[in-house]
Scaffold this motif. Structure first.
Motif, mmCIF file in Angstrom:
data_model
loop_
_atom_site.group_PDB
_atom_site.id
_atom_site.type_symbol
_atom_site.label_atom_id
_atom_site.label_comp_id
_atom_site.label_asym_id
_atom_site.label_seq_id
_atom_site.Cartn_x
_atom_site.Cartn_y
_atom_site.Cartn_z
ATOM 1 N N SER A 53 0.461 -1.076 0.113
ATOM 2 C CA SER A 53 -0.602 -0.264 0.063
ATOM 3 C C SER A 53 0.725 1.131 0.155
ATOM 4 O O SER A 53 0.130 2.634 -0.272
ATOM 5 N N GLY A 54 1.950 1.136 0.091
ATOM 6 C CA GLY A 54 3.145 2.640 0.163
ATOM 7 C C GLY A 54 2.507 3.074 1.847
ATOM 8 O O GLY A 54 3.053 4.097 1.957
ATOM 9 N N TYR A 55 1.929 2.839 2.666
ATOM 10 C CA TYR A 55 1.630 3.013 3.889
ATOM 11 C C TYR A 55 3.340 2.991 5.011
ATOM 12 O O TYR A 55 4.031 2.119 4.544
ATOM 13 N N ARG A 56 3.375 3.719 5.088
ATOM 14 C CA ARG A 56 4.539 4.363 6.050
ATOM 15 C C ARG A 56 4.865 4.809 7.630
ATOM 16 O O ARG A 56 3.630 5.990 7.861
ATOM 17 N N GLY A 57 5.826 4.944 7.910
ATOM 18 C CA GLY A 57 5.751 5.330 8.522
ATOM 19 C C GLY A 57 7.174 5.059 10.340
ATOM 20 O O GLY A 57 7.952 4.583 9.717
ATOM 21 N N LEU A 58 7.404 5.825 11.208
ATOM 22 C CA LEU A 58 8.735 5.613 12.114
ATOM 23 C C LEU A 58 8.510 4.241 13.185
ATOM 24 O O LEU A 58 6.870 4.382 13.393
ATOM 25 N N PHE A 59 9.325 3.877 13.471
ATOM 26 C CA PHE A 59 9.363 2.075 14.357
ATOM 27 C C PHE A 59 9.160 2.798 16.121
ATOM 28 O O PHE A 59 10.183 4.214 15.999
ATOM 29 N N PRO A 60 8.020 3.567 17.263
ATOM 30 C CA PRO A 60 8.821 4.465 18.413
ATOM 31 C C PRO A 60 9.790 2.933 18.622
ATOM 32 O O PRO A 60 10.792 3.859 19.892
ATOM 33 N N THR A 61 9.786 1.872 18.438
ATOM 34 C CA THR A 61 11.637 1.539 19.212
ATOM 35 C C THR A 61 11.589 -0.279 18.454
ATOM 36 O O THR A 61 10.573 -0.124 17.436
ATOM 37 N N VAL A 62 12.907 -0.202 18.816
ATOM 38 C CA VAL A 62 12.732 -1.487 17.219
ATOM 39 C C VAL A 62 12.580 -2.395 17.925
ATOM 40 O O VAL A 62 12.487 -3.753 18.525
ATOM 41 N N PRO A 63 11.734 -2.766 16.589
ATOM 42 C CA PRO A 63 11.182 -4.565 16.559
ATOM 43 C C PRO A 63 11.811 -5.891 16.851
ATOM 44 O O PRO A 63 13.068 -5.255 15.924
ATOM 45 N N PRO A 64 11.445 -6.460 16.814
ATOM 46 C CA PRO A 64 12.417 -8.093 17.247
ATOM 47 C C PRO A 64 11.827 -8.280 15.549
ATOM 48 O O PRO A 64 11.176 -8.544 15.729
ATOM 49 N N MET A 65 12.844 -9.335 15.033
ATOM 50 C CA MET A 65 13.044 -9.869 14.088
ATOM 51 C C MET A 65 14.304 -10.529 14.067
ATOM 52 O O MET A 65 14.775 -11.061 14.911
ATOM 53 N N ASN A 66 13.507 -11.889 13.353
ATOM 54 C CA ASN A 66 14.070 -13.023 13.626
ATOM 55 C C ASN A 66 13.915 -13.735 12.158
ATOM 56 O O ASN A 66 13.096 -13.594 10.624
ATOM 57 N N ASP A 67 15.214 -14.659 11.539
ATOM 58 C CA ASP A 67 14.584 -15.268 10.292
ATOM 59 C C ASP A 67 14.460 -16.688 10.245
ATOM 60 O O ASP A 67 14.586 -17.283 11.774
ATOM 61 N N ARG A 68 13.681 -16.761 9.277
ATOM 62 C CA ARG A 68 12.955 -18.255 9.578
ATOM 63 C C ARG A 68 12.052 -18.551 8.036
ATOM 64 O O ARG A 68 12.138 -17.815 7.103
ATOM 65 N N GLU A 69 12.727 -19.857 7.981
ATOM 66 C CA GLU A 69 11.878 -20.720 6.247
ATOM 67 C C GLU A 69 10.402 -20.575 6.414
ATOM 68 O O GLU A 69 10.084 -21.151 8.270
ATOM 69 N N VAL A 70 9.964 -20.050 6.310
ATOM 70 C CA VAL A 70 8.099 -20.300 6.036
ATOM 71 C C VAL A 70 8.113 -21.688 5.104
ATOM 72 O O VAL A 70 7.983 -21.763 3.987
ATOM 73 N N GLU A 71 7.332 -22.859 5.757
ATOM 74 C CA GLU A 71 6.718 -23.454 5.628
ATOM 75 C C GLU A 71 5.307 -23.866 4.754
ATOM 76 O O GLU A 71 5.172 -24.301 3.363
#
Length: 159
Positions: A53-71
């Motif tokens: 959609s192009g919706y955008r903004g700033l993260f208020p805090t740094v979110p946790p991100m994980n690398d995972r393979e999707v099954e």
């Protein structure tokens, strides 16, 4: 509103659930504010751009991100390219969101990293005599993503 509709009622009338992985561009920015005669202040920021959609903004805090393979689950294709996000959308965030907090001299920016990640969502269909609705639920937080899902077809946030 019918008072008999509660969590158990909805749970009993779910007709289908599907996991969907929604594309989001995430950028790590370094905001550099000159403060002569002092050294410049460098402040890291993380921004997001919904790749559909192009919706955008700033993260208020740094979110946790994980690398995972999707099954299993559907991966939604991104409609915005890395070049579009870098040249147009990140500049818009800088000018219209970050610059607002700097009254006089606007800061400079350094793009540290820009990558595509996927937000896991649940697409849940409920069908009953009182309620027929599709819910989009963030699989990380359990919060409704109804506003974001309404933007996917609207083109309101596209530049």
């Amino acid at each position: 509103m019918n008072r008999s509709i509660d969590a158990d009622y909805i749970k009993n009338h779910i007709t289908s659930t599907k996991r969907v992985y929604h594309p989001m561009w995430v950028a790590k920015l370094l905001v550099i504010a000159d403060r002569k005669p002092f050294p410049p202040r460098k402040k890291p920021n993380m921004v997001f751009v919904d790749a559909v959609s192009g919706y955008r903004g700033l993260f208020p805090t740094v979110p946790p991100m994980n690398d995972r393979e999707v099954e299993n689950g559907e991966v939604v294709p991104a409609q915005l390219t890395k070049q579009q996000v870098e040249e147009t959308y990140i500049l818009d965030i800088q000018q219209n969101q970050i610059n607002r907090s700097y009254v006089l001299k606007k800061p400079s920016y350094q793009l540290e990293e820009l990558f595509l990640t996927y937000l896991p969502l649940w697409n849940v269909h409920v069908d009953s005599s009182y309620l027929t609705k599709e819910f989009i639920i963030n699989a990380n937080t359990g919060e409704s993503e109804e506003y974001m899902s309404q933007l996917w077809g609207s083109g309101k946030w596209r530049l």
